[in-house]
Design a protein around this motif. Structure first.
Motif, PDB file in Angstrom:
ATOM      1  N   VAL A  31       0.856  -1.189   0.000  1.00 30.77           N
ATOM      2  CA  VAL A  31       0.000   0.000   0.000  1.00 30.77           C
ATOM      3  C   VAL A  31       0.890   1.236   0.000  1.00 30.77           C
ATOM      4  CG1 VAL A  31      -1.819   1.245   1.218  1.00 30.77           C
ATOM      5  CG2 VAL A  31      -1.698  -1.243   1.373  1.00 30.77           C
ATOM      6  N   GLN A  32       0.564   2.217  -0.816  1.00 28.75           N
ATOM      7  CA  GLN A  32       1.320   3.482  -0.831  1.00 28.75           C
ATOM      8  C   GLN A  32       0.341   4.638  -0.712  1.00 28.75           C
ATOM      9  OE1 GLN A  32       4.667   4.316  -1.166  1.00 28.75           O
ATOM     10  NE2 GLN A  32       5.365   2.201  -1.179  1.00 28.75           N
ATOM     11  N   PHE A  33       0.756   5.669   0.015  1.00 29.63           N
ATOM     12  CA  PHE A  33      -0.030   6.903   0.056  1.00 29.63           C
ATOM     13  C   PHE A  33       0.308   7.737  -1.173  1.00 29.63           C
ATOM     14  CE2 PHE A  33       0.470   6.164   4.774  1.00 29.63           C
ATOM     15  CZ  PHE A  33      -0.829   5.720   4.959  1.00 29.63           C
ATOM     16  N   GLY A  37       2.304  12.704  -5.853  1.00 33.38           N
ATOM     17  CA  GLY A  37       2.487  11.639  -6.842  1.00 33.38           C
ATOM     18  C   GLY A  37       3.766  11.750  -7.665  1.00 33.38           C
ATOM     19  N   THR A  38       4.603  12.754  -7.410  1.00 33.40           N
ATOM     20  CA  THR A  38       5.740  12.993  -8.307  1.00 33.40           C
ATOM     21  C   THR A  38       6.892  12.003  -8.107  1.00 33.40           C
ATOM     22  OG1 THR A  38       6.738  14.611  -6.807  1.00 33.40           O
ATOM     23  CG2 THR A  38       5.212  15.471  -8.463  1.00 33.40           C
ATOM     24  N   THR A  39       6.941  11.358  -6.965  1.00 37.36           N
ATOM     25  CA  THR A  39       7.861  10.230  -6.782  1.00 37.36           C
ATOM     26  C   THR A  39       7.124   8.924  -7.030  1.00 37.36           C
ATOM     27  OG1 THR A  39       9.458  11.230  -5.265  1.00 37.36           O
ATOM     28  CG2 THR A  39       9.079   8.892  -5.001  1.00 37.36           C
ATOM     29  N   LEU A  40       5.969   8.803  -6.409  1.00 36.04           N
ATOM     30  CA  LEU A  40       5.265   7.517  -6.431  1.00 36.04           C
ATOM     31  C   LEU A  40       4.908   7.070  -7.850  1.00 36.04           C
ATOM     32  CD1 LEU A  40       3.886   5.199  -4.955  1.00 36.04           C
ATOM     33  CD2 LEU A  40       1.837   6.619  -4.758  1.00 36.04           C
ATOM     34  N   ALA A 114       4.183  18.873  -5.624  1.00 28.99           N
ATOM     35  CA  ALA A 114       4.737  17.987  -4.589  1.00 28.99           C
ATOM     36  C   ALA A 114       4.525  18.552  -3.193  1.00 28.99           C
ATOM     37  CB  ALA A 114       6.231  17.795  -4.845  1.00 28.99           C
ATOM     38  N   THR A 115       4.398  17.642  -2.241  1.00 31.05           N
ATOM     39  CA  THR A 115       4.143  18.022  -0.845  1.00 31.05           C
ATOM     40  C   THR A 115       5.397  17.826   0.004  1.00 31.05           C
ATOM     41  OG1 THR A 115       3.516  15.773  -0.221  1.00 31.05           O
ATOM     42  CG2 THR A 115       1.756  17.200  -1.085  1.00 31.05           C
ATOM     43  N   LEU A 116       5.361  18.412   1.204  1.00 30.81           N
ATOM     44  CA  LEU A 116       6.509  18.273   2.108  1.00 30.81           C
ATOM     45  C   LEU A 116       6.681  16.822   2.570  1.00 30.81           C
ATOM     46  CD1 LEU A 116       6.187  21.413   4.429  1.00 30.81           C
ATOM     47  CD2 LEU A 116       7.297  21.201   2.205  1.00 30.81           C
ATOM     48  N   GLY A 171      17.222  14.419  -1.473  1.00 27.84           N
ATOM     49  CA  GLY A 171      16.394  15.591  -1.175  1.00 27.84           C
ATOM     50  C   GLY A 171      17.187  16.778  -0.635  1.00 27.84           C
ATOM     51  N   ASP A 172      16.574  17.953  -0.734  1.00 25.18           N
ATOM     52  CA  ASP A 172      17.164  19.187  -0.215  1.00 25.18           C
ATOM     53  C   ASP A 172      16.511  19.601   1.111  1.00 25.18           C
ATOM     54  OD1 ASP A 172      18.951  19.907  -2.501  1.00 25.18           O
ATOM     55  OD2 ASP A 172      17.061  19.869  -3.577  1.00 25.18           O
ATOM     56  N   PHE A 173      15.179  19.584   1.130  1.00 27.64           N
ATOM     57  CA  PHE A 173      14.428  20.031   2.307  1.00 27.64           C
ATOM     58  C   PHE A 173      14.847  19.242   3.564  1.00 27.64           C
ATOM     59  CE2 PHE A 173      10.076  19.385   4.416  1.00 27.64           C
ATOM     60  CZ  PHE A 173      10.078  20.592   5.082  1.00 27.64           C
TER      61      PHE A 173
HETATM   62  P1  FAD Z   1       4.428  11.283  -3.568  1.00 22.86           P
HETATM   63  O1  FAD Z   1       5.061  10.892  -4.835  1.00 22.86           O
HETATM   64  O2  FAD Z   1       2.941  11.391  -3.542  1.00 22.86           O
HETATM   65  O3  FAD Z   1       4.859  10.273  -2.414  1.00 22.86           O
HETATM   66  C1  FAD Z   1       6.209   9.900  -2.237  1.00 22.86           C
HETATM   67  C2  FAD Z   1       6.285   8.825  -1.141  1.00 22.86           C
HETATM   68  O4  FAD Z   1       5.949   9.368   0.108  1.00 22.86           O
HETATM   69  C3  FAD Z   1       5.332   7.659  -1.362  1.00 22.86           C
HETATM   70  O5  FAD Z   1       5.987   6.496  -0.926  1.00 22.86           O
HETATM   71  C4  FAD Z   1       4.149   7.990  -0.464  1.00 22.86           C
HETATM   72  O6  FAD Z   1       3.491   6.812  -0.045  1.00 22.86           O
HETATM   73  C5  FAD Z   1       4.837   8.703   0.683  1.00 22.86           C
HETATM   74  N1  FAD Z   1       4.045   9.758   1.313  1.00 22.86           N
HETATM   75  C6  FAD Z   1       3.678  10.931   0.735  1.00 22.86           C
HETATM   76  N2  FAD Z   1       3.116  11.738   1.652  1.00 22.86           N
HETATM   77  C7  FAD Z   1       3.128  11.064   2.825  1.00 22.86           C
HETATM   78  C8  FAD Z   1       2.713  11.392   4.148  1.00 22.86           C
HETATM   79  N3  FAD Z   1       2.156  12.572   4.466  1.00 22.86           N
HETATM   80  N4  FAD Z   1       2.892  10.464   5.130  1.00 22.86           N
HETATM   81  C9  FAD Z   1       3.462   9.257   4.839  1.00 22.86           C
HETATM   82  N5  FAD Z   1       3.870   8.904   3.605  1.00 22.86           N
HETATM   83  C10 FAD Z   1       3.721   9.804   2.613  1.00 22.86           C
HETATM   84  N6  FAD Z   1      13.586  16.802  -4.816  1.00 22.86           N
HETATM   85  C11 FAD Z   1      14.508  17.582  -4.219  1.00 22.86           C
HETATM   86  O7  FAD Z   1      14.521  17.677  -2.985  1.00 22.86           O
HETATM   87  N7  FAD Z   1      15.448  18.246  -4.968  1.00 22.86           N
HETATM   88  C12 FAD Z   1      15.471  18.183  -6.333  1.00 22.86           C
HETATM   89  O8  FAD Z   1      16.315  18.818  -6.960  1.00 22.86           O
HETATM   90  C13 FAD Z   1      14.505  17.386  -6.977  1.00 22.86           C
HETATM   91  N8  FAD Z   1      14.462  17.282  -8.346  1.00 22.86           N
HETATM   92  C14 FAD Z   1      13.507  16.471  -8.924  1.00 22.86           C
HETATM   93  C15 FAD Z   1      13.490  16.322 -10.315  1.00 22.86           C
HETATM   94  C16 FAD Z   1      12.545  15.504 -10.892  1.00 22.86           C
HETATM   95  C17 FAD Z   1      12.539  15.348 -12.394  1.00 22.86           C
HETATM   96  C18 FAD Z   1      11.594  14.831 -10.107  1.00 22.86           C
HETATM   97  C19 FAD Z   1      10.551  13.944 -10.720  1.00 22.86           C
HETATM   98  C20 FAD Z   1      11.597  14.967  -8.743  1.00 22.86           C
HETATM   99  C21 FAD Z   1      12.566  15.778  -8.134  1.00 22.86           C
HETATM  100  N9  FAD Z   1      12.635  15.900  -6.749  1.00 22.86           N
HETATM  101  C22 FAD Z   1      13.573  16.701  -6.160  1.00 22.86           C
HETATM  102  C23 FAD Z   1      11.780  15.070  -5.918  1.00 22.86           C
HETATM  103  C24 FAD Z   1      10.454  15.749  -5.613  1.00 22.86           C
HETATM  104  O9  FAD Z   1      10.705  16.846  -4.767  1.00 22.86           O
HETATM  105  C25 FAD Z   1       9.612  14.682  -4.931  1.00 22.86           C
HETATM  106  O10 FAD Z   1       9.187  13.805  -5.953  1.00 22.86           O
HETATM  107  C26 FAD Z   1       8.393  15.251  -4.245  1.00 22.86           C
HETATM  108  O11 FAD Z   1       8.745  16.160  -3.252  1.00 22.86           O
HETATM  109  C27 FAD Z   1       7.583  14.122  -3.621  1.00 22.86           C
HETATM  110  O12 FAD Z   1       6.405  14.658  -3.067  1.00 22.86           O
HETATM  111  P2  FAD Z   1       4.974  14.115  -3.512  1.00 22.86           P
HETATM  112  O13 FAD Z   1       3.983  14.855  -2.692  1.00 22.86           O
HETATM  113  O14 FAD Z   1       4.814  14.182  -4.977  1.00 22.86           O
HETATM  114  O15 FAD Z   1       5.109  12.613  -3.000  1.00 22.86           O
END
Ligand code: FAD
Ligand code: SF4
Length: 343
Positions: A31-33, A37-40, A114-116, A171-173
């Motif tokens: 199961v994934q949250f 969605g930018t990583t998942l 993307a979220t924190l 990650g940076d944050f």
């Molecule tokens: P999602 O994709 O929705 O979730 C990611 C993971 O976290 C999943 O496993 C999900 O189940 C879990 N999850 C999400 N929210 C929660 C929660 N509240 N509690 C528990 N689990 C949770 N990042 C950087 O820091 N620096 C960069 O330079 C950088 N460059 C990027 C370049 C590209 C081309 C891409 C695609 C991404 C890059 N990123 C970078 C990463 C990007 O910041 C992350 O993909 C993004 O922050 C993830 O957030 P999301 O909300 O989309 O997470």
């Protein structure tokens, strides 16, 4: 992409209940949250993550995306967007390292989505992890080996690694959070708890497939940072192969409490160097109680990278990490800082 069931969580309790079926390591989680969605979704398309169920937590946004800044500190909802937090006036003024770490990450489109919470749980960019046609990846397939150790490892970590995995936390944050002694709030089937952000990501210890200390079903709900002069005198310096839309090959988050030339407190995080968001306590000890000079910054940087282990292509990293930290410290020393009565 493989078939999966999609469900929207009506509330936190439902999200946790559905998420309880998550396996211990996130890599094999059933199961994934879904937040931004930018990583998942990326990793599902690559067939690296193969959840049977995706639980959409975006309906929880309104209570869990707030930004609260007061005299005692900052509280950031985990569903807040990276771009919203980066541009918030209180974050810009009083926690510049946080704003910069978000602003320098990814692209404008990604930051708007993307979220924190998702950001701190993003996965490594190791190319062998992201391509399942490579068989040897202990993080993806426990016990299969590590293709990067004898492979192309220019971007891989030099701190906190072992023979099971040398991947870099991308990650940076998270680097700013670890430097600023942030806490995170979690909510899960067993209730709510608060932990130091520094303890969210596990050391590798031969088990790279278990990445965090999150319990099954736990949702990150917020991040907290205490207010202080050191938070206002903080910055995030990122070094990358191109000026924008690129991950760090080295970075430093630095927060200083100064009394004239003397460092009263130093907090230092390193990115691009380590297996997980890295706190450089050795460097902090070198600086504390002494005038901040080029020489003391160099001594601190040498202490920070003292334990570096390289694997060929990444042999340049310790020197780059040292130079990045020296530059960050000297910039933090001279940065303009507004004084506030409330801190
Ligand atoms: P999602 O994709 O929705 O979730 C990611 C993971 O976290 C999943 O496993 C999900 O189940 C879990 N999850 C999400 N929210 C929660 C929660 N509240 N509690 C528990 N689990 C949770 N990042 C950087 O820091 N620096 C960069 O330079 C950088 N460059 C990027 C370049 C590209 C081309 C891409 C695609 C991404 C890059 N990123 C970078 C990463 C990007 O910041 C992350 O993909 C993004 O922050 C993830 O957030 P999301 O909300 O989309 O997470
Ligand atoms: Fe897999 Fe880690 Fe080795 Fe990359 S460095 S191949 S993620 S085990």
């Amino acid at each position: 992409m493989r078939p999966f069931t999609y469900e929207r969580a009506a509330d936190l309790a439902q999200a946790s209940r559905l998420g309880l079926e998550t396996g211990q390591g996130q890599t094999d989680a059933r199961v994934q949250f879904l937040a931004g969605g930018t990583t998942l979704i990326d990793l599902m398309k690559l067939d690296v993550l193969r959840p049977e169920r995706v639980v959409d937590i975006t309906p929880l946004r309104s209570p869990y995306a707030t930004i609260e800044a007061g005299p005692n500190g900052l509280r950031l909802g985990a569903l807040a967007k990276m771009s919203t937090v980066a541009e918030h006036p209180a974050v810009l003024a009083d926690y510049p390292a946080i704003s910069q770490s978000l602003q320098l990450a990814a692209s404008a489109q990604l930051r708007n989505m993307a979220t924190l919470g998702g950001n701190v749980l993003q996965r490594t960019r190791c190319p062998y992890y992201r391509d399942p046609s490579w068989m040897a990846c202990n993080k993806r397939t426990p016990g299969s080996g590590c293709a990067a150790i004898a492979g192309f490892n220019r971007n891989h970590a030099v701190l906190g690694v072992d023979r099971s995995c040398i991947s870099q936390y991308p990650g940076d944050f998270g680097v700013a959070l670890v430097a600023l002694d942030a806490q995170i709030e979690l909510s899960g089937p067993q209730g709510q708890r608060r932990i130091a952000f520094a303890s969210l990501h596990r050391p590798v210890e031969g088990q790279p497939h278990i990445e965090t200390t999150l319990m099954p079903g736990e949702v990150i709900t917020a991040f907290q940072v205490t207010a202080g002069g050191w938070a206002r005198r903080s910055l995030y310096l990122k070094v990358r192969d191109r000026a924008s839309y690129e991950f760090a090959i080295a970075s430093a988050a630095v927060a200083l409490e100064m009394d004239g030339e003397i460092v009263r407190q130093a907090r230092i995080g390193l990115g691009g160097m380590a297996y997980r968001p890295w706190r450089a306590h050795e460097a902090e000890a070198v600086l504390t109680g002494k005038p901040l000079t080029e020489a003391s910054a160099e001594a601190a940087a040498a202490a920070a990278l003292g334990g570096a282990v390289t694997h060929g292509n990444n042999a340049y990293k310790p020197e780059l990490g040292r130079r990045t930290l020296v530059r960050a410290l000297m910039q933090a020393k001279t940065m303009p800082v507004a004084t506030r009565k409330d801190c």
